[in-house]
Scaffold this motif. Structure first.
Motif, PDB file in Angstrom:
ATOM      1  N   LEU A 370       0.865  -1.183   0.000  1.00  0.00           N
ATOM      2  CA  LEU A 370       0.000   0.000   0.000  1.00  0.00           C
ATOM      3  C   LEU A 370       0.898   1.228   0.000  1.00  0.00           C
ATOM      4  O   LEU A 370       1.734   1.390   0.892  1.00  0.00           O
ATOM      5  N   GLU A 371       0.746   2.055  -1.000  1.00  0.00           N
ATOM      6  CA  GLU A 371       1.566   3.268  -1.112  1.00  0.00           C
ATOM      7  C   GLU A 371       0.661   4.480  -1.254  1.00  0.00           C
ATOM      8  O   GLU A 371      -0.330   4.444  -1.997  1.00  0.00           O
ATOM      9  N   GLN A 372       1.025   5.550  -0.552  1.00  0.00           N
ATOM     10  CA  GLN A 372       0.254   6.780  -0.598  1.00  0.00           C
ATOM     11  C   GLN A 372       1.093   7.879  -1.226  1.00  0.00           C
ATOM     12  O   GLN A 372       2.179   8.202  -0.751  1.00  0.00           O
ATOM     13  N   ASP A 373       0.610   8.452  -2.304  1.00  0.00           N
ATOM     14  CA  ASP A 373       1.293   9.552  -2.978  1.00  0.00           C
ATOM     15  C   ASP A 373       0.397  10.789  -2.893  1.00  0.00           C
ATOM     16  O   ASP A 373      -0.398  11.061  -3.788  1.00  0.00           O
ATOM     17  N   VAL A 374       0.503  11.498  -1.764  1.00  0.00           N
ATOM     18  CA  VAL A 374      -0.341  12.650  -1.432  1.00  0.00           C
ATOM     19  C   VAL A 374      -1.812  12.209  -1.457  1.00  0.00           C
ATOM     20  O   VAL A 374      -2.242  11.470  -0.593  1.00  0.00           O
TER      21      VAL A 374
END
Length: 520
Positions: A370-374
């Protein structure tokens, strides 16, 4: 890890031919003011006597024009203006997936990041002009690399920007060295000679309604006029573009390029793109409702006025068409916003992300699944499958935690947005225009009106709300009729309208349409 580079463009089909009346121009000019909110042009126009006043009063001015996409930033905005397509097909979805390219280092300046349009997909007005006549040339200039590069797409024309060392430069994508005219312009050392130069009010203090005592501005330091560049030459060169003087430099450089390149002499139609960046820097530092932003726009009016006066002396005005717009609008600093409920705030979802990563670890799933980019959430479903875990075991509580965060209005699954009401829900529509349908995106986060992602900036932009999307769109020149138009239009309509005025046909399907109501 940045994921926008994985987003592929939507395939486009050949567009139907467009037709215009009269004689093709020899020069198409695209003027962009970074962070140019429509409301500020309307508010300050009575005090303007220069180029902005000339264009707004003498051109076809669309007051209800919008960047109809979800991430209203410099890169996607500039990529849209002369492409006639939404970010979902240009491949430029955000600043962080803009023009950075380590394989294209800058000429003569090792301190700047390499840059090129390698992520840009499709064509622009420049390509359509060259397709019609291979002699067509283009010059694009700005203080920012992305603002200079993206308006003309992948075309290898003359493109220059100001990396902060006192010189205008380009990258190896375009040329191994800058031409003589650029070297000669840089030799004048205009930024270096401005060391200690003072920015004072253009008009009498009584002409400004904004208080000059707002400590939120400039993070509590140097927030009262006058403002001076540093006494140190290197520091002045670095900061030069963030003052109104930076716009004056760009205007002079663009005019130098017009003469050196013989742009607009015909018989072919050439293109000149100039993006003025100081307004964005001033609004980030002081806020778009500050006395500084007011004065900056008045100065931009004068700078553009001098630019147009000089251009019309160099080239026949009857053979020039001009478009004016902005790459995005601007929101008020959250601390200064009024009459909004809930009150705006500065947002961080880091606690929600930390909790989600902890759940991943307990379930023996790669924590980077799981990756969050803003505002964008990516999920590696293969990693969940490998661990034999249902992604919703993590995604459901993650979404709930985000929604509990002050300043978050909604968290939408991208797949659901694509099936949503794009007619009545502008948030749904703008997010659907941001990414292609097959983009590997799970969630898209929309903040409450007026709220910002936490950063050192006093004020910013980037949301799908009207205050960030609404920018002026003005067309000026022989093909256009003067007047104000209140029709809802999009910035993707600029390119096809200019193409019609220039007697060229787009070579792919566009999202925009010709604004026939603006044409004689």
């Amino acid at each position: 890890m940045l994921k926008f580079s994985r987003i592929l463009p939507v395939l486009a089909l050949a567009a139907a031919p467009l037709r215009a009346q009269g004689t093709p121009p020899t020069l198409v000019v695209m003027i962009t003011i970074d962070g140019f909110a429509e409301r500020n042009l309307e508010k300050f126009l009575p005090q303007m006597r220069g180029g902005l006043a000339r264009l707004a009063n003498g051109g076809a001015w669309f007051t209800n024009a919008h960047h109809d996409h979800g991430i209203t930033e410099t890169a996607p905005g500039h990529a849209t203006l002369l492409a006639g397509r939404f970010p979902r097909s240009t491949g430029i979805a955000a600043n962080r997936a803009g023009v950075y390219d380590p394989d294209s280092p800058l000429d003569g300046f090792s301190g700047g990041l390499g840059a090129s349009p390698k992520r840009f997909q499709g064509t622009t007005v420049t390509d359509w002009l060259v397709t019609k006549d291979p002699r067509a040339r283009a010059l694009s200039v700005s203080s920012k690399d992305r603002a200079a590069i993206l308006p003309i797409g992948r075309s290898k024309q003359q493109v220059y920007w100001y990396p902060g060392d006192g010189d205008m430069t380009t990258s190896k994508y375009y040329a191994d060295t800058v031409p003589t005219w650029v070297s000669q312009f840089n030799a004048r050392r205009i930024p270096a000679k401005a060391t200690g130069k003072t920015w004072s009010l253009l008009l009498a203090p009584t002409e400004y309604t904004e208080p000059d005592s707002v400590a939120v501005e400039s993070n509590g330091t140097d927030f009262v006029f006058p403002h001076s560049l540093p006494p140190d030459t290197a520091a002045t060169e670095t900061l030069f573009w963030t003052y109104p003087f930076g716009d004056e430099l760009l205007a002079a450089f663009a005019l130098e390029g017009v003469q050196a390149m013989n742009l607009g002499k015909g018989p072919q139609t050439d293109l000149l793109a100039v993006s003025f960046s100081a307004n964005d820097a001033v609004s980030h530092r002081f806020g778009p409702d500050s006395r500084e932003a007011h004065d900056q726009l008045l100065r931009a009016d004068r700078t553009i006025g001098m630019f147009l006066d000089s251009l019309f002396k160099l080239r026949d005005p009857s053979k020039i068409v001009i478009a004016l717009s902005g790459d995005h609008g601007f929101g008020t600093a959250p601390e200064l916003a009024k009459n909004l409920n809930p009150p705006p705030t500065r947002v961080s979802i880091l606690p929600a992300l930390v909790s989600a990563r902890q759940r991943l670890a307990k379930l023996h799933v790669d924590t980077m699944a799981l990756e969050q980019d803003v505002q964008v959430t990516y999920v590696n479903r293969d990693a969940f499958a490998k661990a034999k875990v249902n992604p919703d075991e993590v995604l459901r509580p993650f979404r709930e935690d985000i929604l509990k965060t002050p300043g978050v209005a909604r968290v939408d699954r991208f797949a659901d947005l694509l099936k949503g009401d794009t007619i009545n829900d502008r948030i749904v529509r703008r997010w659907s225009h941001q990414f292609p349908p097959d983009a590997p995106i799970e969630f898209l986060i929309t903040l409450t009106p007026g709220s910002l992602w936490r950063s050192p900036l006093v004020a910013s932009h980037g949301t799908p709300y009207d205050y960030d999307t609404n920018v002026p769109v003005v067309f000026y020149g022989p093909p256009f009729k003067a007047g104000r138009f209140t029709d809802f239009v999009r910035t993707v309509d600029i390119a096809p309208t200019l193409a019609s005025a220039a007697f060229v046909n787009p070579t792919e399907k566009l999202d925009g349409v010709v604004l026939k109501q603006a044409m004689k």
